[in-house]
Scaffold this active site. Sequence first.
Site, PDB file in Angstrom:
ATOM      1  N   ARG A 281      -7.143 -21.527  -2.075  1.00  0.00           N
ATOM      2  CA  ARG A 281      -6.300 -21.105  -0.979  1.00  0.00           C
ATOM      3  C   ARG A 281      -5.002 -21.922  -1.216  1.00  0.00           C
ATOM      4  NH1 ARG A 281      -4.417 -21.561   3.903  1.00  0.00           N
ATOM      5  NH2 ARG A 281      -3.550 -20.122   4.799  1.00  0.00           N
TER       6      ARG A 281
ATOM      7  N   GLU B 214      12.387   2.257  14.214  1.00  0.00           N
ATOM      8  CA  GLU B 214      11.219   3.317  13.640  1.00  0.00           C
ATOM      9  C   GLU B 214      10.224   3.193  14.737  1.00  0.00           C
ATOM     10  OE1 GLU B 214       9.723   2.820   9.869  1.00  0.00           O
ATOM     11  OE2 GLU B 214       9.689   0.556  10.093  1.00  0.00           O
TER      12      GLU B 214
ATOM     13  N   LEU C 299      10.877   1.428   7.270  1.00  0.00           N
ATOM     14  CA  LEU C 299      10.093   1.954   5.952  1.00  0.00           C
ATOM     15  C   LEU C 299      10.781   3.275   5.544  1.00  0.00           C
ATOM     16  CD1 LEU C 299       7.762   1.560   4.164  1.00  0.00           C
ATOM     17  CD2 LEU C 299       6.715   3.545   5.150  1.00  0.00           C
TER      18      LEU C 299
ATOM     19  N   HIS D 104      -0.515 -21.220  -1.056  1.00  0.00           N
ATOM     20  CA  HIS D 104       0.466 -20.190  -0.553  1.00  0.00           C
ATOM     21  C   HIS D 104       1.111 -19.767  -1.952  1.00  0.00           C
ATOM     22  CE1 HIS D 104      -0.509 -21.452   3.475  1.00  0.00           C
ATOM     23  NE2 HIS D 104       0.600 -20.526   3.938  1.00  0.00           N
TER      24      HIS D 104
ATOM     25  N   LYS E 237       6.127  -1.418   1.965  1.00  0.00           N
ATOM     26  CA  LYS E 237       5.144  -1.116   2.651  1.00  0.00           C
ATOM     27  C   LYS E 237       4.250  -1.950   2.314  1.00  0.00           C
ATOM     28  CE  LYS E 237       2.913   3.606   3.541  1.00  0.00           C
ATOM     29  NZ  LYS E 237       2.997   3.611   5.023  1.00  0.00           N
TER      30      LYS E 237
ATOM     31  N   TYR F  88       0.873  -1.233   0.008  1.00  0.00           N
ATOM     32  CA  TYR F  88       0.098  -0.050   0.107  1.00  0.00           C
ATOM     33  C   TYR F  88       1.063   1.274   0.009  1.00  0.00           C
ATOM     34  CZ  TYR F  88       0.969   0.793   5.046  1.00  0.00           C
ATOM     35  OH  TYR F  88       1.416   1.215   6.280  1.00  0.00           O
TER      36      TYR F  88
ATOM     37  N   ARG G  34       8.615   4.413  -4.256  1.00  0.00           N
ATOM     38  CA  ARG G  34       8.363   3.497  -3.174  1.00  0.00           C
ATOM     39  C   ARG G  34       7.479   2.330  -3.616  1.00  0.00           C
ATOM     40  NH1 ARG G  34       7.172   5.872   2.764  1.00  0.00           N
ATOM     41  NH2 ARG G  34       5.074   5.902   1.839  1.00  0.00           N
TER      42      ARG G  34
HETATM   43  N1  PDD Z   1       2.612   5.013   7.666  1.00  0.00           N
HETATM   44  N2  PDD Z   1       7.298   3.694   9.196  1.00  0.00           N
HETATM   45  C1  PDD Z   1       6.287   3.049   9.220  1.00  0.00           C
HETATM   46  C2  PDD Z   1       6.229   1.820   9.809  1.00  0.00           C
HETATM   47  C3  PDD Z   1       4.983   3.573   8.759  1.00  0.00           C
HETATM   48  O1  PDD Z   1       3.879   2.805   8.748  1.00  0.00           O
HETATM   49  C4  PDD Z   1       5.053   4.947   8.179  1.00  0.00           C
HETATM   50  C5  PDD Z   1       3.676   5.797   7.612  1.00  0.00           C
HETATM   51  C6  PDD Z   1       6.214   5.560   8.231  1.00  0.00           C
HETATM   52  C7  PDD Z   1       6.312   7.099   7.801  1.00  0.00           C
HETATM   53  O2  PDD Z   1       6.555   7.035   6.272  1.00  0.00           O
HETATM   54  P1  PDD Z   1       5.975   8.378   5.498  1.00  0.00           P
HETATM   55  O3  PDD Z   1       6.730   9.385   5.786  1.00  0.00           O
HETATM   56  O4  PDD Z   1       6.153   8.092   3.907  1.00  0.00           O
HETATM   57  O5  PDD Z   1       4.435   8.425   5.813  1.00  0.00           O
HETATM   58  C8  PDD Z   1       7.447   5.074   8.721  1.00  0.00           C
HETATM   59  C9  PDD Z   1       1.588   5.228   6.914  1.00  0.00           C
HETATM   60  C10 PDD Z   1       1.258   6.790   7.539  1.00  0.00           C
HETATM   61  C11 PDD Z   1       0.286   4.601   7.274  1.00  0.00           C
HETATM   62  O6  PDD Z   1       0.474   3.163   7.589  1.00  0.00           O
HETATM   63  O7  PDD Z   1      -0.764   5.107   7.600  1.00  0.00           O
END
Ligand code: PDD
Length: 286
Positions: free
Chosen positions: A100, A177, A201, A102, A145, A34, A53
């Site tokens: 289903r 993070e 991320l 994997h 992501k 996403y 990304r």
């Molecule tokens: N998440 N690290 C993680 C694990 C995150 O889920 C996010 C943001 C960030 C920051 O990334 P960015 O600056 O590109 O938004 C770092 C989004 C906002 C979410 O999952 O809703």
Amino acid sequence: MENKLVYLNGQYISLNEAKISVMDRGFLFGDGVYEVIPSYYGHLFHFQQHLERLENSLTIIRLANPYSREQWQKILLPLLDVNQNQYIYLQITRGVAPKRDHAFPENALPTVFAMCSNIVPFAGKDLGIKAVTMPDSRWKLCHAKAITLLANILLRQDALDQDSAEAILIKDNYVTEGAASNVFAVIDGILVTPPKDCNILPGITRDVILELAQQNHIACHEEPISLEQLKSADEIWVTSSTREIIPVVELDSKPVANGRPGALWRHLDQCFQAYKKDCHERRNPV
Ligand code: PDD
């Protein structure tokens, strides 16, 4: 439930009508990725970087990008209200498979879903938030992501249950993070954030802050931050597209420095707000 217009597999329909099969790999396996892309006054912020990304996330999970940059732009723009600050949520899964299994299905069409929501200014921003450190219980592909967010939501909920707004994750005694954010700390007058690797991320907000710090002659390093350094930092911030830059004023029930948002946060946040406005006024090509 708000009944707004959303995009699903080539159609714009109301949210109430948007349905996917229970055989979708996103539902059965969390097999998808996403993006969250902010938009200020109808202008997608750092759209190119978000799409890059997305491309990386798709490559990591071995799924082809179904659309070109121009096609993505054409798909997403009709969802935006030009008078609001909003964010696009965009999700792509490996699609619906006959059974289903994997193993990747052959010839499945990816499911593509996008919706837009207003950005609600984060309530804790000016006063700062409480955060708690927790062991990073996630997997080894945190640079993707991925929609598979069970560990992240459990960590965030654990933080909320402890009256804190974010969990700051620790792996082998070093900060990775936040549960849904990147982390910055001011250590000995220098702004520090952990380097990009598969433990974090690569946040777009993080990149913008690094750029703004450089432009404003603020000393800034991409370096590992130990738990001890974090605990004695002068400032701690968490950053994301939906919350922007949030100062952490209490960590593990102890005040960060004097327990108030720091001077460097105030400065960088002003730079960030000015930059957003500037992007809008210059109407950078999205
Ligand atoms: N998440 N690290 C993680 C694990 C995150 O889920 C996010 C943001 C960030 C920051 O990334 P960015 O600056 O590109 O938004 C770092 C989004 C906002 C979410 O999952 O809703």
